[in-house]
Design a protein around this motif. Structure first.
Motif, PDB file in Angstrom:
ATOM      1  N   ASN A  83       0.827  -1.209   0.000  1.00 37.21           N
ATOM      2  CA  ASN A  83       0.000   0.000   0.000  1.00 37.21           C
ATOM      3  C   ASN A  83       0.859   1.256   0.000  1.00 37.21           C
ATOM      4  O   ASN A  83       0.577   2.217  -0.726  1.00 37.21           O
ATOM      5  CB  ASN A  83      -0.917  -0.001   1.223  1.00 37.21           C
ATOM      6  N   ILE A  84       1.894   1.260   0.827  1.00 38.13           N
ATOM      7  CA  ILE A  84       2.765   2.438   0.923  1.00 38.13           C
ATOM      8  C   ILE A  84       3.496   2.676  -0.391  1.00 38.13           C
ATOM      9  O   ILE A  84       3.614   3.815  -0.859  1.00 38.13           O
ATOM     10  CB  ILE A  84       3.758   2.263   2.087  1.00 38.13           C
ATOM     11  N   ILE A  85       3.971   1.589  -1.010  1.00 33.63           N
ATOM     12  CA  ILE A  85       4.650   1.733  -2.303  1.00 33.63           C
ATOM     13  C   ILE A  85       3.696   2.307  -3.348  1.00 33.63           C
ATOM     14  O   ILE A  85       4.065   3.191  -4.142  1.00 33.63           O
ATOM     15  CB  ILE A  85       5.205   0.372  -2.764  1.00 33.63           C
ATOM     16  N   CYS A  86       2.465   1.829  -3.342  1.00 30.22           N
ATOM     17  CA  CYS A  86       1.470   2.357  -4.293  1.00 30.22           C
ATOM     18  C   CYS A  86       1.179   3.828  -4.024  1.00 30.22           C
ATOM     19  O   CYS A  86       1.049   4.631  -4.965  1.00 30.22           O
ATOM     20  CB  CYS A  86       0.184   1.539  -4.204  1.00 30.22           C
ATOM     21  N   ILE A  87       1.077   4.189  -2.736  1.00 32.78           N
ATOM     22  CA  ILE A  87       0.813   5.587  -2.382  1.00 32.78           C
ATOM     23  C   ILE A  87       1.950   6.485  -2.856  1.00 32.78           C
ATOM     24  O   ILE A  87       1.722   7.531  -3.484  1.00 32.78           O
ATOM     25  CB  ILE A  87       0.614   5.711  -0.856  1.00 32.78           C
ATOM     26  N   ILE A  88       3.189   6.081  -2.567  1.00 33.55           N
ATOM     27  CA  ILE A  88       4.345   6.885  -2.966  1.00 33.55           C
ATOM     28  C   ILE A  88       4.413   7.018  -4.486  1.00 33.55           C
ATOM     29  O   ILE A  88       4.620   8.118  -5.027  1.00 33.55           O
ATOM     30  CB  ILE A  88       5.649   6.257  -2.421  1.00 33.55           C
ATOM     31  N   THR A  89       4.227   5.888  -5.176  1.00 38.79           N
ATOM     32  CA  THR A  89       4.326   5.905  -6.641  1.00 38.79           C
ATOM     33  C   THR A  89       3.251   6.795  -7.253  1.00 38.79           C
ATOM     34  O   THR A  89       3.531   7.617  -8.144  1.00 38.79           O
ATOM     35  CB  THR A  89       4.200   4.478  -7.182  1.00 38.79           C
ATOM     36  N   LEU A  90       2.027   6.645  -6.789  1.00 37.94           N
ATOM     37  CA  LEU A  90       0.914   7.408  -7.376  1.00 37.94           C
ATOM     38  C   LEU A  90       1.095   8.904  -7.179  1.00 37.94           C
ATOM     39  O   LEU A  90       1.044   9.676  -8.146  1.00 37.94           O
ATOM     40  CB  LEU A  90      -0.405   6.947  -6.749  1.00 37.94           C
ATOM     41  N   TRP A  91       1.310   9.335  -5.939  1.00 39.80           N
ATOM     42  CA  TRP A  91       1.387  10.769  -5.663  1.00 39.80           C
ATOM     43  C   TRP A  91       2.675  11.387  -6.211  1.00 39.80           C
ATOM     44  O   TRP A  91       2.678  12.561  -6.594  1.00 39.80           O
ATOM     45  CB  TRP A  91       1.248  11.030  -4.173  1.00 39.80           C
ATOM     46  N   THR A  92       3.750  10.623  -6.237  1.00 46.54           N
ATOM     47  CA  THR A  92       4.977  11.142  -6.846  1.00 46.54           C
ATOM     48  C   THR A  92       4.792  11.347  -8.339  1.00 46.54           C
ATOM     49  O   THR A  92       5.221  12.373  -8.905  1.00 46.54           O
ATOM     50  CB  THR A  92       6.157  10.184  -6.593  1.00 46.54           C
ATOM     51  N   ALA A  93       4.145  10.382  -9.005  1.00 45.33           N
ATOM     52  CA  ALA A  93       3.900  10.521 -10.450  1.00 45.33           C
ATOM     53  C   ALA A  93       3.011  11.727 -10.736  1.00 45.33           C
ATOM     54  O   ALA A  93       3.249  12.473 -11.698  1.00 45.33           O
ATOM     55  CB  ALA A  93       3.245   9.239 -10.981  1.00 45.33           C
ATOM     56  N   ILE A  94       2.000  11.943  -9.894  1.00 45.21           N
ATOM     57  CA  ILE A  94       1.106  13.085 -10.101  1.00 45.21           C
ATOM     58  C   ILE A  94       1.863  14.403  -9.963  1.00 45.21           C
ATOM     59  O   ILE A  94       1.753  15.304 -10.810  1.00 45.21           O
ATOM     60  CB  ILE A  94      -0.066  13.028  -9.108  1.00 45.21           C
ATOM     61  N   THR A  95       2.633  14.527  -8.896  1.00 45.76           N
ATOM     62  CA  THR A  95       3.325  15.795  -8.639  1.00 45.76           C
ATOM     63  C   THR A  95       4.451  16.043  -9.647  1.00 45.76           C
ATOM     64  O   THR A  95       4.652  17.184 -10.094  1.00 45.76           O
ATOM     65  CB  THR A  95       3.887  15.809  -7.209  1.00 45.76           C
ATOM     66  N   VAL A  96       5.184  14.991 -10.012  1.00 45.40           N
ATOM     67  CA  VAL A  96       6.262  15.171 -11.000  1.00 45.40           C
ATOM     68  C   VAL A  96       5.680  15.550 -12.353  1.00 45.40           C
ATOM     69  O   VAL A  96       6.189  16.449 -13.052  1.00 45.40           O
ATOM     70  CB  VAL A  96       7.114  13.892 -11.108  1.00 45.40           C
ATOM     71  N   GLY A  97       4.578  14.879 -12.737  1.00 40.09           N
ATOM     72  CA  GLY A  97       3.954  15.212 -14.004  1.00 40.09           C
ATOM     73  C   GLY A  97       3.424  16.633 -14.027  1.00 40.09           C
ATOM     74  O   GLY A  97       3.626  17.381 -15.002  1.00 40.09           O
ATOM     75  N   ALA A  98       2.741  17.046 -12.941  1.00 36.66           N
ATOM     76  CA  ALA A  98       2.196  18.405 -12.887  1.00 36.66           C
ATOM     77  C   ALA A  98       3.296  19.459 -12.839  1.00 36.66           C
ATOM     78  O   ALA A  98       3.083  20.613 -13.235  1.00 36.66           O
ATOM     79  CB  ALA A  98       1.289  18.549 -11.657  1.00 36.66           C
ATOM     80  N   THR A  99       4.477  19.078 -12.394  1.00 34.82           N
ATOM     81  CA  THR A  99       5.584  20.043 -12.293  1.00 34.82           C
ATOM     82  C   THR A  99       6.351  20.203 -13.598  1.00 34.82           C
ATOM     83  O   THR A  99       6.818  21.299 -13.923  1.00 34.82           O
ATOM     84  CB  THR A  99       6.551  19.596 -11.172  1.00 34.82           C
TER      85      THR A  99
END
Length: 687
Positions: A83-99
């Motif tokens: 779950n933690i790996i999925c959380i980190i991956t999802l939110w990191t991908a969102i923020t990196v993409g938006a940046t």
């Protein structure tokens, strides 16, 4: 290419230089010459991605209940690490993409995005900390892992935003802009983020929880307001949403907070029983094992301060929602609970139990209560579990007792194992009904003599069937011991049996008492290829630590003093529950200093730690024999009964292992349950 060109050193250097420039041009870098139109366009794109981040992050949070329901239907089980790996991956991908998307490799655009995207994530971050969670059927504590990792991403992005702008000012030779008022507000926000991150470290949080809490709460307000004055262009929408969430939390807390007088009764040097009327709770409970939050009563500005800053102590409700009195089993610590004093009570907050649903949420696929559904009483819940093994440690008994009582009432096969260091903690069992068959394991050294008193003689746990129409938990609670649904169905104890309103005093034949020399009843069971077991818990001794005519280890050499380091009122005591029979002659404000600890005869106590293994796994999977069945009017061994659909073996999807208490015990129980393919629910009593 001619050999002359290859041999020319200047040509090789020029080619390498061009290649290096090509590589650098692909990386983000400073663009010095930008037209006004390009600046406007990039500003619009930055605002667009910030708005998309705001909407997308909130939608992702609102979809959490949908995802959980889908995962349950598809029988998807993910480990905490997964779950933690999925959380980190999802939110990191969102923020990196938006940046980085459509940044044109302009480092200044990326620097601006690194500041704007964290601001857009703030509403989602605050929404995850709302108590209770605004999401249906979601406990706010289960959202904390998302909150933790999202906050770390926000802090890292904010820090990179600050660093890049310092480099940009140095690149342009305009370091004096750091002292502009708008930028000073940005530095204040960054300092607030850093303080939150530092005080959130596990070691600091455990040692100085009050510092962590106050810093966390106050710096959140500071960062929200400082960012409003720092951001250019302005962020009125983001700030309004942030303030709305924070103010709504204050309003909710004030609305559901009442002033209540508590009764505090010390049970042992480590545990105390806290009681107050159930009508003192502003928000009624629907499910068991909810919790309330308690704070001291203050006056003047201090009272206003504690109303605004929600520094409260959470305690699990150990009584049932149908009881007239709320009971809390609390560990005596630095937070003083003084009997006959007033405290602020906030709540109650509902728990998250995937296998128990309130009566309002009828579901045809949910297995209905054996007797609760028949009588339609107030403890009628929809329960999907068929067998439940509860393992608690220390004050985790506050979580296990109400769950154990409720499952017993609804005819669910249930076991409760309680691990504690001090045998004197077991005195708490004298103040609760429906505790027959509890297995207690004492891990510490004790020299207290223990004796039983007759449960049925004192009328505490008599198996008389009565209609649960009254809320008096000491007079009308049905006690089915731990026979469970399977035993009742096998022996035709159900709607067709003489358990009805027309004969409210029908007596169930009690299960034969188990020998105190046995940890659990041992039956021949089918071989199991792989049986999970505790890896780091020592096996319990075969001899129990209590017997009617047996001392623990040696004759008692000291008395048990319950008045050590606790405030107890000597007059004007407010009492809401009935004193156990063997203590009835004593005032509630005083407990005896005795050399013998008396317990109900149905409680079984053993020395050492429990070692979960084959017997426990057999019990969970129902491969152990529960006794003879009634087939065609004859008594038949349960192993000889054909699986004709009427008596199917338990489905492991409906077998739950529940753990509550210290982190180590909860982790061990969770590993054992998961290795065996059983359903798992854990409640860690840790900061």
């Amino acid at each position: 290419m001619s050999n002359h060109k290859l041999a020319d050193p200047s040509y090789n250097k020029q080619e390498v230089s061009q290649m290096w420039e090509t590589i650098l041009s692909c990386l983000p870098h400073w663009f010095d010459n930008i037209t006004k139109d390009e600046k406007k366009m990039r500003k619009k794109v930055t605002q667009r991605y910030a708005n998309m981040t705001l909407v997308g992050s909130i939608l992702l949070i609102l979809l959490i209940p949908v995802w959980r329901r889908l995962a349950q239907r598809l029988h998807l089980r993910m480990e905490i690490k997964t779950n933690i790996i999925c959380i980190i991956t999802l939110w990191t991908a969102i923020t990196v993409g938006a940046t980085t998307l459509q940044s044109q490799n302009d480092l200044l655009v990326i620097a601006k995005r690194l500041g704007r995207i964290p601001v857009a994530l703030m509403p989602a971050l605050l929404l995850l900390t709302s108590r209770p969670s605004p999401l249906p059927t979601v406990l706010y504590l289960t959202l904390l892992p998302i909150h933790k990792w999202l906050s770390r991403i926000v802090v890292i992005q904010g820090l990179l935003h600050t660093i890049l702008y310092l480099f940009y000012f140095n690149h342009k030779g305009t370091m004096s802009k750091v002292l502009k008022l708008e930028n000073i507000y940005g530095i204040i926000a960054m300092v607030a983020f850093i303080l939150i991150a530092i005080t959130s470290l596990p070691r600091i949080r455990r040692i100085a929880f009050k510092v962590f809490y106050f810093t966390h709460y106050l710096m959140t307000w500071v960062s929200v307001l400082a960012l409003y004055f720092h951001a250019r262009p302005g962020i009125p929408v983001f700030t309004s949403i942030n303030i709305l969430i924070l103010v709504s939390q204050i309003a909710y807390r004030v609305h559901y907070t009442t002033l209540t007088k508590l009764t505090v009764t010390p049970m042992s040097p480590t545990l105390a029983l806290v009681e107050f009327p159930i009508n003192s709770i502003a928000r009624s409970m629907e499910l068991p094992v909810g919790h309330v939050r308690i704070n001291n009563k203050h006056r003047g500005l201090k009272a206003l301060w504690y109303h605004l800053v929600p520094f409260q102590h959470p305690f699990t409700v150990s009584s049932l929602p149908t009881d007239e009195t709320v009971k809390l089993i609390v560990r005596r610590g630095t937070f003083p609970l003084i009997s006959n004093h007033h405290y602020y009570i906030t709540g109650a907050f509902e728990p998250e139990l995937a296998f128990i649903h309130s009566k309002a949420k009828k579901n045809k696929s949910v297995r209905q209560p054996l007797l609760g559904g028949q009588f339609g009483g107030p403890m009628d819940y929809n329960i999907t579990a068929e067998r439940v093994l509860i393992i608690v440690g220390g004050s985790g008994i506050s979580f296990g007792l109400p769950l154990y009582r409720l499952l017993n009432y609804n005819g669910i096969s249930v076991r409760l194992i309680w691990v504690c260091k001090d045998i004197r903690d077991l005195n708490i069992l004298n103040w609760f009904r429906g505790i027959q068959g509890i297995e207690c394991y004492i891990t510490g050294e004790n020299d207290i003599e223990v004796d039983y008193y007759d449960d049925q003689k004192h009328g505490l746990d008599a198996p008389t069937i009565e209609y649960y129409g009254s809320l008096d938990d000491d007079a009308s609670e049905i006690d089915f011991t731990t026979l469970g649904r399977e035993y009742k169905e096998a022996h035709n104890i159900g709607p067709s049996s003489p358990l009805s309103l027309s004969s409210p005093h029908t007596v169930l034949t009690p299960m034969p008492s188990l020998s105190p020399l046995k940890r659990v009843p041992k039956y021949d069971s089918a071989p199991v290829k792989k049986v999970p077991s505790f890896k780091r818990l020592a096996q319990a001794k075969s001899v129990p630590v209590l017997h009617p005519d047996r001392l623990l280890d040696k004759p008692s050499t000291k008395s048990l003093n319950f008045h050590e380091n606790i405030h107890i009122a000597t007059s004007g005591q407010c009492s809401f529950t009935t004193t156990p029979p063997h203590l009835a002659h004593l005032p509630r404000s005083e407990l005896p200093e005795f050399e013998k600890l008396k317990l109900p005869a149905s409680v079984r106590v053993f020395s050492g730690r429990p070692n979960l293994g084959a017997e426990d796994y057999d019990w969970c999977t129902q491969t152990s024999c529960i006794g003879p069945r009634i087939e065609h009017g004859k008594s038949v061994c349960c192993r000889d009964v054909q699986d004709d659909g009427a008596h199917k073996r338990v489905n492991k999807e409906n077998v739950w292992v529940i753990g509550a208490g210290p982190q180590g015990l909860v982790d061990e129980a969770g590993d054992w349950a998961k290795e065996g393919g059983l359903r798992w629910h854990g409640e860690s009593f840790s900061v």
